[in-house]
Design a protein around this motif. Structure first.
Motif, PDB file in Angstrom:
ATOM      1  N   ILE A   1     -14.680   6.473   1.101  1.00  0.00           N
ATOM      2  CA  ILE A   1     -15.652   5.431   0.757  1.00  0.00           C
ATOM      3  C   ILE A   1     -14.881   4.204   0.291  1.00  0.00           C
ATOM      4  O   ILE A   1     -14.070   4.276  -0.634  1.00  0.00           O
ATOM      5  CB  ILE A   1     -16.614   5.904  -0.347  1.00  0.00           C
ATOM      6  CG1 ILE A   1     -17.321   7.189   0.087  1.00  0.00           C
ATOM      7  CG2 ILE A   1     -17.641   4.822  -0.676  1.00  0.00           C
ATOM      8  CD1 ILE A   1     -18.240   7.785  -0.987  1.00  0.00           C
ATOM      9  N   CYS A   2     -15.146   3.062   0.938  1.00  0.00           N
ATOM     10  CA  CYS A   2     -14.450   1.818   0.629  1.00  0.00           C
ATOM     11  C   CYS A   2     -15.459   0.758   0.207  1.00  0.00           C
ATOM     12  O   CYS A   2     -16.428   0.498   0.929  1.00  0.00           O
ATOM     13  CB  CYS A   2     -13.662   1.328   1.841  1.00  0.00           C
ATOM     14  SG  CYS A   2     -12.500   2.530   2.510  1.00  0.00           S
TER      15      CYS A   2
ATOM     16  N   HIS B   1     -12.287  12.554  -0.056  1.00  0.00           N
ATOM     17  CA  HIS B   1     -10.871  12.367   0.257  1.00  0.00           C
ATOM     18  C   HIS B   1     -10.307  11.172  -0.490  1.00  0.00           C
ATOM     19  O   HIS B   1      -9.186  11.235  -1.000  1.00  0.00           O
ATOM     20  CB  HIS B   1     -10.693  12.173   1.765  1.00  0.00           C
ATOM     21  CG  HIS B   1      -9.267  12.125   2.209  1.00  0.00           C
ATOM     22  ND1 HIS B   1      -8.419  13.219   2.122  1.00  0.00           N
ATOM     23  CD2 HIS B   1      -8.524  11.111   2.733  1.00  0.00           C
ATOM     24  CE1 HIS B   1      -7.222  12.891   2.590  1.00  0.00           C
ATOM     25  NE2 HIS B   1      -7.255  11.609   2.956  1.00  0.00           N
ATOM     26  N   ALA B   2     -11.085  10.084  -0.567  1.00  0.00           N
ATOM     27  CA  ALA B   2     -10.583   8.902  -1.273  1.00  0.00           C
ATOM     28  C   ALA B   2     -11.695   7.889  -1.501  1.00  0.00           C
ATOM     29  O   ALA B   2     -12.653   7.792  -0.731  1.00  0.00           O
ATOM     30  CB  ALA B   2      -9.448   8.249  -0.491  1.00  0.00           C
ATOM     31  N   LEU B   3     -11.548   7.136  -2.580  1.00  0.00           N
ATOM     32  CA  LEU B   3     -12.381   5.969  -2.882  1.00  0.00           C
ATOM     33  C   LEU B   3     -11.446   4.780  -3.032  1.00  0.00           C
ATOM     34  O   LEU B   3     -10.411   4.878  -3.698  1.00  0.00           O
ATOM     35  CB  LEU B   3     -13.152   6.176  -4.195  1.00  0.00           C
ATOM     36  CG  LEU B   3     -13.756   4.909  -4.831  1.00  0.00           C
ATOM     37  CD1 LEU B   3     -14.906   4.376  -3.988  1.00  0.00           C
ATOM     38  CD2 LEU B   3     -14.207   5.175  -6.270  1.00  0.00           C
ATOM     39  N   SER B   4     -11.804   3.660  -2.424  1.00  0.00           N
ATOM     40  CA  SER B   4     -10.984   2.463  -2.586  1.00  0.00           C
ATOM     41  C   SER B   4     -11.844   1.292  -3.031  1.00  0.00           C
ATOM     42  O   SER B   4     -12.999   1.155  -2.631  1.00  0.00           O
ATOM     43  CB  SER B   4     -10.266   2.108  -1.282  1.00  0.00           C
ATOM     44  OG  SER B   4     -11.154   1.544  -0.338  1.00  0.00           O
ATOM     45  N   ILE B   5     -11.256   0.454  -3.880  1.00  0.00           N
ATOM     46  CA  ILE B   5     -11.894  -0.766  -4.374  1.00  0.00           C
ATOM     47  C   ILE B   5     -10.938  -1.919  -4.113  1.00  0.00           C
ATOM     48  O   ILE B   5      -9.787  -1.885  -4.550  1.00  0.00           O
ATOM     49  CB  ILE B   5     -12.200  -0.657  -5.891  1.00  0.00           C
ATOM     50  CG1 ILE B   5     -13.060   0.575  -6.189  1.00  0.00           C
ATOM     51  CG2 ILE B   5     -12.866  -1.938  -6.374  1.00  0.00           C
ATOM     52  CD1 ILE B   5     -14.428   0.565  -5.550  1.00  0.00           C
ATOM     53  N   THR B   6     -11.408  -2.938  -3.417  1.00  0.00           N
ATOM     54  CA  THR B   6     -10.541  -4.052  -3.049  1.00  0.00           C
ATOM     55  C   THR B   6     -10.798  -5.257  -3.949  1.00  0.00           C
ATOM     56  O   THR B   6     -11.952  -5.609  -4.215  1.00  0.00           O
ATOM     57  CB  THR B   6     -10.748  -4.442  -1.577  1.00  0.00           C
ATOM     58  OG1 THR B   6     -10.389  -3.331  -0.748  1.00  0.00           O
ATOM     59  CG2 THR B   6      -9.872  -5.637  -1.201  1.00  0.00           C
ATOM     60  N   THR B   7      -9.723  -5.867  -4.414  1.00  0.00           N
ATOM     61  CA  THR B   7      -9.784  -7.057  -5.273  1.00  0.00           C
ATOM     62  C   THR B   7      -8.814  -8.112  -4.738  1.00  0.00           C
ATOM     63  O   THR B   7      -7.985  -7.823  -3.873  1.00  0.00           O
ATOM     64  CB  THR B   7      -9.406  -6.716  -6.725  1.00  0.00           C
ATOM     65  OG1 THR B   7      -8.041  -6.256  -6.741  1.00  0.00           O
ATOM     66  CG2 THR B   7     -10.297  -5.632  -7.305  1.00  0.00           C
TER      67      THR B   7
ATOM     68  N   GLY C   1     -15.194   7.345   7.408  1.00  0.00           N
ATOM     69  CA  GLY C   1     -15.159   6.393   6.305  1.00  0.00           C
ATOM     70  C   GLY C   1     -16.421   5.548   6.259  1.00  0.00           C
ATOM     71  O   GLY C   1     -17.016   5.227   7.290  1.00  0.00           O
ATOM     72  N   LEU C   2     -16.830   5.190   5.053  1.00  0.00           N
ATOM     73  CA  LEU C   2     -17.971   4.315   4.821  1.00  0.00           C
ATOM     74  C   LEU C   2     -17.446   2.982   4.303  1.00  0.00           C
ATOM     75  O   LEU C   2     -16.702   2.943   3.316  1.00  0.00           O
ATOM     76  CB  LEU C   2     -18.929   4.937   3.808  1.00  0.00           C
ATOM     77  CG  LEU C   2     -20.109   4.065   3.349  1.00  0.00           C
ATOM     78  CD1 LEU C   2     -21.045   3.765   4.511  1.00  0.00           C
ATOM     79  CD2 LEU C   2     -20.868   4.746   2.209  1.00  0.00           C
ATOM     80  N   ILE C   3     -17.828   1.877   4.945  1.00  0.00           N
ATOM     81  CA  ILE C   3     -17.376   0.548   4.556  1.00  0.00           C
ATOM     82  C   ILE C   3     -18.556  -0.218   3.971  1.00  0.00           C
ATOM     83  O   ILE C   3     -19.537  -0.491   4.671  1.00  0.00           O
ATOM     84  CB  ILE C   3     -16.805  -0.238   5.757  1.00  0.00           C
ATOM     85  CG1 ILE C   3     -15.823   0.628   6.557  1.00  0.00           C
ATOM     86  CG2 ILE C   3     -16.150  -1.520   5.272  1.00  0.00           C
ATOM     87  CD1 ILE C   3     -14.590   1.033   5.808  1.00  0.00           C
ATOM     88  N   LEU C   4     -18.459  -0.565   2.688  1.00  0.00           N
ATOM     89  CA  LEU C   4     -19.509  -1.312   1.994  1.00  0.00           C
ATOM     90  C   LEU C   4     -18.932  -2.655   1.573  1.00  0.00           C
ATOM     91  O   LEU C   4     -18.097  -2.729   0.673  1.00  0.00           O
ATOM     92  CB  LEU C   4     -20.011  -0.531   0.773  1.00  0.00           C
ATOM     93  CG  LEU C   4     -20.618   0.846   1.083  1.00  0.00           C
ATOM     94  CD1 LEU C   4     -20.954   1.585  -0.211  1.00  0.00           C
ATOM     95  CD2 LEU C   4     -21.860   0.707   1.945  1.00  0.00           C
TER      96      LEU C   4
END
Length: 397
Positions: free
Chosen positions: A61-62, A161-167, A26-29
């Motif tokens: 990717i997060c 596998h997945a993309l996540s966007i946190t709000t 996973g990549l944490i940005l």
């Protein structure tokens, strides 16, 4: 330690218990406004370090806040990782504040007056957005750069596998992670944070990067959302929930504890100094704390007996981590480029003390200008290349 106590500990353990199959990277940005240009330099180095045949080094990717923009751009560019990085470098390397928010004097004055009026008159007009800056130009920029329709294609073809966007939800008070990915990834609910499946849209990116009071909140579904860094106490956890057993974290803050020394304060802190600390608390501190927590948990997991780890089919495991963070103070770099801010922004910030060297933190978040962004890209590239062998081993195990 008695087995019963181990079992109680396992029930409370916050990391390494993802339900999806392990083995993914996973990549944490993280967030940080204009500081996110540093991430582009690190990604540029990774694209050069990895062999040409490696298409997508990150299956998960997060992104949060400005990091959400970088995350969505990369996700929409898989399997051509190098192309996505080039798009990010072209965008950040030619930035100016006008592509993010309206910089005209009239627009800013209207925003400030509206903000003051909303406070003074009947506790605020709930039918109008309350923000100092108008970030509608950002929406147009995102539509031009991020090809969101390609994300599902990348997932269907197995490149992502997945993309996540946190709000941050203003009504619920919860940290919401919206994710688009493999259909087997389950939604999750934890203390003050939830993960919900969604098709990522421009609104998710706008909401995740809506710095409170600076940019307006964005309505998604039935709730208004703001910057994802707010209330995000565990920025690494979304990647683990979606199946990552290895996480590559690109920070946007140097380690300030390395040469910690208490200095006498010459005067009362300025408004900009206080605001900068608030921003740092929201954007930077939670990431550093979560990395420390993960390292401690990994050490504890190694001490747990194997028979307890595998009890009832539990998939408890350590999570490998590699972190690349700035080797120089981004505040000091921002102070050098403070005069590159639009004249109107510079005028209002100067009177709050924001352009002083010791109060440049807030400037580092709003300085969406080419000279500053390019210097951060160069710094990120240099820092990553200095750890070339370590990165190569981590991403090509």
């Amino acid at each position: 330690m008695p087995t019963t106590l181990w079992e109680e500990f396992l029930r409370r353990l916050p990391v390494g218990t993802g339900d999806a199959p392990p083995g993914k990277t996973g990549l944490i940005l993280s967030g940080g406004g204009a500081r996110a240009s540093y991430q582009v330099g690190v990604l540029k180095a990774i694209a050069e370090i990895l062999p040409a045949e490696v298409e997508a080094p990150f299956e998960i990717i997060c992104g949060t806040s400005a990091g959400a923009i970088n995350a969505a751009t990369l996700a929409s560019s898989t399997p051509n990782f190098r192309l996505g990085v080039q798009q990010l470098e072209d965008a950040w390397g030619n930035f100016h504040a006008g592509r993010i928010y309206r910089t005209g004097f009239f627009s800013i004055v209207v925003g400030i007056l509206r903000w003051v009026r909303n406070i003074m008159v009947r506790g605020g007009d709930t039918n109008k957005a309350m923000s100092i800056l108008d970030n509608r130009p950002l929406g147009g920029f995102l539509r031009d750069v991020v090809k969101l329709d390609r994300i599902q294609t990348a997932i269907d073809e197995g490149h992502l596998h997945a993309l996540s966007i946190t709000t941050a939800g203003y009504t619920s008070g919860l940290s919401h992670t919206f994710f688009q990915g493999d259909p087997e990834i389950p939604e999750w609910e934890r203390a003050r944070r939830v993960g919900r499946r969604a098709s990522i849209t421009i609104e998710h990116l706008m909401g995740s990067s809506a710095i409170p009071l600076i940019f307006p909140a964005v309505k998604i579904g039935t709730e208004y959302f703001g910057d994802g860094a707010i209330r995000q106490l565990t920025p690494i956890s979304p990647a683990i929930h979606m199946g990552a057993s290895r996480v590559f974290v690109i920070g946007v803050s140097e380690d300030r504890t390395a040469n910690y020394e208490v200095q006498e304060a010459p005067h009362y802190p300025t408004l900009a100094k206080i605001t900068g600390h608030v921003f740092d608390s929201a954007f930077l501190d939670s990431m550093q704390a979560d990395m420390e927590r993960l390292e401690r948990m990994n050490g504890i997991i190694k001490l747990i007996p194997d028979r307890v780890k595998t009890k009832d089919g539990m998939t408890l495991r350590p999570v490998e981590m590699l972190n690349i963070s700035p080797s120089q103070s981004l505040d000091e770099i921002a102070a050098k480029h403070a005069d590159d801010l639009p004249r109107t922004i510079r005028y209002f910030l100067r009177h709050s003390g924001a352009t002083r060297t010791n109060a440049a933190s807030i400037v580092s978040y709003l300085l969406f200008e080419k000279p500053y962004c390019r210097e951060l890209i160069h710094l990120g590239y240099h820092d990553a290349m200095a750890r070339e062998e370590e990165i190569r081993k981590f991403l090509t195990p």
